[in-house]
Design a protein around this motif. Structure first.
Motif, short mmCIF file in Angstrom:
data_model
loop_
_atom_site.label_atom_id
_atom_site.label_comp_id
_atom_site.label_asym_id
_atom_site.label_seq_id
_atom_site.Cartn_x
_atom_site.Cartn_y
_atom_site.Cartn_z
N SER A 34 0.83 -1.21 0.00
CA SER A 34 0.00 0.00 0.00
C SER A 34 0.86 1.26 0.00
O SER A 34 0.52 2.26 -0.65
N ILE A 35 1.98 1.23 0.72
CA ILE A 35 2.89 2.37 0.68
C ILE A 35 3.56 2.48 -0.70
O ILE A 35 3.73 3.57 -1.24
N ALA A 36 3.89 1.33 -1.28
CA ALA A 36 4.46 1.34 -2.63
C ALA A 36 3.49 1.95 -3.64
O ALA A 36 3.91 2.61 -4.60
N ALA A 37 2.19 1.74 -3.43
CA ALA A 37 1.20 2.30 -4.35
C ALA A 37 1.33 3.82 -4.43
O ALA A 37 1.18 4.41 -5.51
N VAL A 38 1.59 4.46 -3.30
CA VAL A 38 1.79 5.91 -3.30
C VAL A 38 2.99 6.27 -4.17
O VAL A 38 2.94 7.17 -5.01
N GLY A 39 4.09 5.54 -3.98
CA GLY A 39 5.30 5.83 -4.74
C GLY A 39 5.14 5.63 -6.23
O GLY A 39 5.60 6.45 -7.03
N VAL A 40 4.49 4.55 -6.61
CA VAL A 40 4.31 4.25 -8.04
C VAL A 40 3.45 5.33 -8.71
O VAL A 40 3.76 5.81 -9.81
N GLU A 41 2.36 5.72 -8.03
CA GLU A 41 1.51 6.77 -8.61
C GLU A 41 2.26 8.11 -8.65
O GLU A 41 2.14 8.87 -9.62
N LEU A 42 3.02 8.41 -7.61
CA LEU A 42 3.74 9.67 -7.57
C LEU A 42 4.83 9.73 -8.64
O LEU A 42 5.06 10.77 -9.26
#
Length: 448
Positions: A34-42
């Motif tokens: 879920s934290i990786a999802a932020v990074g990928v979208e950013l």
């Protein structure tokens, strides 16, 4: 342009660190993804916004990600207040177990009114023991309180609400609109969200985590609470990087101020139950008129369809309803509910909300329609139940001194240490120059 609707492919980010929370569920894997999802979208957004020529590599520290699912702040020389009201907790009923959530005065009053007993744990225990769990749950909910009887996974999946939630997407996208994103001249590769105005109308705990995450990459987050509101066991953990203001939306003067704030917001994040904003006079059409170019993301507890769509709920209650606490009981060979080691539904939903905000901004930046996103704790519970845990690395039980940043954070309550950030994008690092502050400590206005 596709919008986020699932956890990212593990091939799209790098992992460092090791460790896992002991649990019947893949809590640590959920934290990492879920934290990786932020990074990928950013990373995609940074490229779309012209801040970088190529999307930067995303790296998540597995140990730190797991720890951020607990408390990120450690007081130095003082103690944070308890998160829980003295009578909140799990109680044996006549046919099983039920959890009472009484942190808010009105929820406490509702439970005690139904039980007809003194506000003491032993009195509550005796009164609860005379009730069937489902009957007491319904009585407290009908009275305006918050409670959840413990169900097994099979019972939840057969329940009308469990079936409704299972049929919902992880992120529900709807009401697409053509949005003209405001220019953000202060945004850079190191602070990609600098200047982004985020109006935060959220409470414990998922929504504040979403906006805390956006603030970590430079967003100007303004949280609005009603007069007198406080969450003393939570605010020091989730308010850094934000300005904390208060408005009474039942007065004409504060409504006017709120509407002026909303009109300039790039993002609106809220956790109101269905119909609650409309009851305040700010339904969908009104919000569209006041802030036509906003990105909007919201959440609720039990999903957006089914008989419980408008039910009050919290992470600990959803764990009881959705079979998580019962599965934990079996896994631990215990004779009572065993919840997750951290409030993983709140935290994961919060990071997914932040990812959804960035995903919608990405779409708008690429001149695609940007719909609104809706998420729920119960749907995140189904996501977690679908994940396989690897139990790799050492077992995590608590943060150690080396997990914290060296600098002392001078919060509004006293000094403390903050965990090192779990997410980075090449040279782009999360940080919060503004320390955690108390509710009502800032004026209700944008910085510029």
């Amino acid at each position: 342009m596709s919008l986020i609707d699932a956890l990212p492919d593990p091939a799209t980010y790098d992992l460092t660190g090791t460790g896992h929370w002991p649990s019947a569920f893949a809590v640590s894997e959920l934290a990492t993804a879920s934290i990786a999802a932020v990074g990928v979208e950013l990373a995609d957004y940074m490229q779309a916004a012209g801040l970088v020529t190529q999307a930067p590599a995303v790296t998540v520290d597995q140990r730190l990600a797991a720890l951020w699912f607990g408390y990120s702040f450690r007081p130095e020389g003082w103690e944070m207040p308890s998160l829980w009201d003295p009578i909140a907790g799990n109680y044996p009923s006549a046919d099983g177990w039920i959890r009472l959530h009484t942190n808010l005065p009105r929820h406490r009053a509702a439970a005690l009114s139904v039980l007809g007993c003194a506000a003491k744990p032993e009195a509550v225990r005796a009164a609860v023991a005379t009730w069937q769990g489902d009957d007491l749950e319904q009585a407290i909910v009908t009275k305006g309180g918050a409670a959840a009887a413990m169900r097994s996974r099979d019972q939840w999946l057969a329940h009308p609400q469990g079936q409704a939630v299972a049929s919902e997407p992880l992120v529900q996208w709807g009401q697409p609109r053509a949005i003209a994103p405001r220019a953000l001249p202060r945004a850079t590769a190191s602070r990609p969200l600098a200047g982004l105005k985020v109006l935060d109308l959220t409470r414990v705990l998922a929504g504040p985590i979403a906006t805390r995450t956006l603030a970590g990459f430079g967003a100007d987050v303004l949280r609005i609470d009603p007069p007198g509101w406080d969450e003393p066991g939570v605010i020091p953990d989730i308010s850094m990087g934000k300005r904390m203001a208060m408005l009474d939306l039942k007065t004409a003067q504060d409504r006017s101020r709120f509407e002026a704030l909303l009109s300039r917001a790039d993002v609106l994040v809220h956790g109101y139950r269905p119909g609650a904003l409309a009851a305040l006079g700010y339904g969908q059409e009104i919000r569209d008129r006041i802030a036509p170019n906003r990105v909007e993301v919201t959440l609720n507890a039990y999903g957006w369809t089914g008989p419980w769509a408008a039910r009050r709920g919290f992470d600990s209650l959803v764990q009881m309803s959705a079979g998580i606490a019962d599965t934990g009981r079996s896994w631990a060979a215990a004779d009572k509910p065993v919840p997750l080691p951290v409030q993983a539904l709140d935290h994961a939903t919060g990071y997914l909300m932040a990812a959804a905000v960035i995903s919608a901004l990405n779409a708008a930046t690429r001149q695609d329609n940007a719909p609104q996103a809706r998420l729920s704790l119960a749907r995140t519970a189904e996501l977690m139940a679908s994940l396989q845990g690897s139990n790799s690395g050492p077992q995590i039980t608590a943060a150690e001194t080396g997990d914290y940043a060296a600098a002392i954070e001078q919060s509004g309550w006293g000094p403390g240490l903050r965990l090192k950030p779990p997410l980075s994008l090449a040279d782009t690092r999360m940080h919060w120059p503004r320390p955690a502050g108390k509710t009502g400590s800032s004026p209700a206005q944008w910085t510029a």
